[in-house]
Design a protein around this motif. Structure first.
Motif, PDB file in Angstrom:
ATOM      1  N   TYR A 178      -9.685   0.178  -0.919  1.00 21.99           N
ATOM      2  CA  TYR A 178     -10.383   1.134  -0.069  1.00 21.99           C
ATOM      3  C   TYR A 178     -11.257   0.406   0.945  1.00 21.99           C
ATOM      4  O   TYR A 178     -11.760  -0.681   0.686  1.00 21.99           O
ATOM      5  N   VAL A 179     -11.435   1.004   2.093  1.00 20.30           N
ATOM      6  CA  VAL A 179     -12.271   0.432   3.148  1.00 20.30           C
ATOM      7  C   VAL A 179     -13.594   1.172   3.258  1.00 20.30           C
ATOM      8  O   VAL A 179     -14.657   0.574   3.258  1.00 20.30           O
ATOM      9  N   TRP A 180     -13.544   2.491   3.329  1.00 22.09           N
ATOM     10  CA  TRP A 180     -14.721   3.291   3.650  1.00 22.09           C
ATOM     11  C   TRP A 180     -15.522   3.604   2.396  1.00 22.09           C
ATOM     12  O   TRP A 180     -15.001   4.157   1.441  1.00 22.09           O
ATOM     13  N   ASN A 181     -16.782   3.226   2.397  1.00 20.83           N
ATOM     14  CA  ASN A 181     -17.662   3.451   1.250  1.00 20.83           C
ATOM     15  C   ASN A 181     -17.995   4.929   1.117  1.00 20.83           C
ATOM     16  O   ASN A 181     -18.310   5.601   2.100  1.00 20.83           O
ATOM     17  N   SER A 210      -3.742   3.730  -5.814  1.00 24.95           N
ATOM     18  CA  SER A 210      -2.329   3.940  -5.502  1.00 24.95           C
ATOM     19  C   SER A 210      -2.210   4.105  -3.986  1.00 24.95           C
ATOM     20  O   SER A 210      -3.192   4.416  -3.303  1.00 24.95           O
ATOM     21  N   ASN A 211      -1.034   3.903  -3.465  1.00 22.84           N
ATOM     22  CA  ASN A 211      -0.854   4.016  -2.024  1.00 22.84           C
ATOM     23  C   ASN A 211      -1.192   5.427  -1.525  1.00 22.84           C
ATOM     24  O   ASN A 211      -1.815   5.586  -0.472  1.00 22.84           O
ATOM     25  N   SER A 212      -0.819   6.449  -2.290  1.00 23.79           N
ATOM     26  CA  SER A 212      -1.132   7.818  -1.853  1.00 23.79           C
ATOM     27  C   SER A 212      -2.642   8.056  -1.865  1.00 23.79           C
ATOM     28  O   SER A 212      -3.173   8.747  -0.982  1.00 23.79           O
ATOM     29  N   SER A 213      -3.343   7.481  -2.831  1.00 23.26           N
ATOM     30  CA  SER A 213      -4.794   7.610  -2.872  1.00 23.26           C
ATOM     31  C   SER A 213      -5.432   6.848  -1.707  1.00 23.26           C
ATOM     32  O   SER A 213      -6.349   7.355  -1.053  1.00 23.26           O
ATOM     33  N   LEU A 214      -4.935   5.651  -1.426  1.00 20.64           N
ATOM     34  CA  LEU A 214      -5.452   4.874  -0.296  1.00 20.64           C
ATOM     35  C   LEU A 214      -5.230   5.604   1.025  1.00 20.64           C
ATOM     36  O   LEU A 214      -6.082   5.589   1.909  1.00 20.64           O
ATOM     37  N   ASN A 215      -4.080   6.268   1.151  1.00 23.21           N
ATOM     38  CA  ASN A 215      -3.792   6.986   2.389  1.00 23.21           C
ATOM     39  C   ASN A 215      -4.537   8.307   2.502  1.00 23.21           C
ATOM     40  O   ASN A 215      -4.564   8.918   3.570  1.00 23.21           O
ATOM     41  N   GLY A 216      -5.182   8.735   1.407  1.00 21.15           N
ATOM     42  CA  GLY A 216      -6.058   9.902   1.451  1.00 21.15           C
ATOM     43  C   GLY A 216      -7.380   9.591   2.129  1.00 21.15           C
ATOM     44  O   GLY A 216      -8.194  10.473   2.370  1.00 21.15           O
TER      45      GLY A 216
END
Length: 152
Positions: free
Chosen positions: A118-121, A50-56
């Protein structure tokens, strides 16, 4: 006799100390006054995309200098070469800036990549910040032993 030699040597010693101080500050300036301060690579809760999860998930930069720094054309990337190119923005003197993975409205302190994944592993990764000319400014690496975030 000894006093005369010491007085004659003082200007040379003062000049050497001043030159040494200048030379020692140059590498620090060359390394850049903008640093990767913290990376929150595992957003809180379940990864729902979700966008909020991605922005976390975000990277926080800090400007350690006494003047604003233009980030125009600078790149923030991971080891898989997911790249965020900074628009024509500045980070203020002594200020912080977060670069979030998801979408949002950019402010002076928060920028958004607009991604849907997500970008960061979470297991391990490296955030790298480079100037527009490709020169490396800073890096920050982590592994799972760092928990969900890493101060760099």
């Amino acid at each position: 006799m000894r006093t005369v030699r010491l007085r004659a040597a003082l200007p040379a010693l003062a000049g050497a100390a001043l030159l040494t101080g200048t030379l020692l500050s140059t590498p620090a300036q060359a390394a850049g006054s903008v640093q990767i301060h913290r990376v929150y690579f595992d957003s809180p809760g379940t990864d729902t995309r979700s966008n909020s999860s991605l922005n976390g998930e975000w990277v926080q930069l800090k400007n350690t200098s006494r003047s604003a720094v233009s980030l125009k054309g600078w790149i923030l990337k991971d080891t898989s070469n997911h790249r965020y190119s900074f628009p024509n923005v500045k980070i203020g003197a002594g200020k912080y800036m977060k670069i979030h993975t998801g979408s949002g409205s950019d402010t002076g302190s928060d920028k958004y990549q607009g991604r849907r994944a997500y970008v960061w592993n979470n297991t391990s990764d490296t955030a790298t910040l480079t100037k527009s000319n490709g020169s490396k400014v800073d890096t920050c690496s982590w592994t799972t032993r760092n928990g969900s975030d890493k101060y760099c």
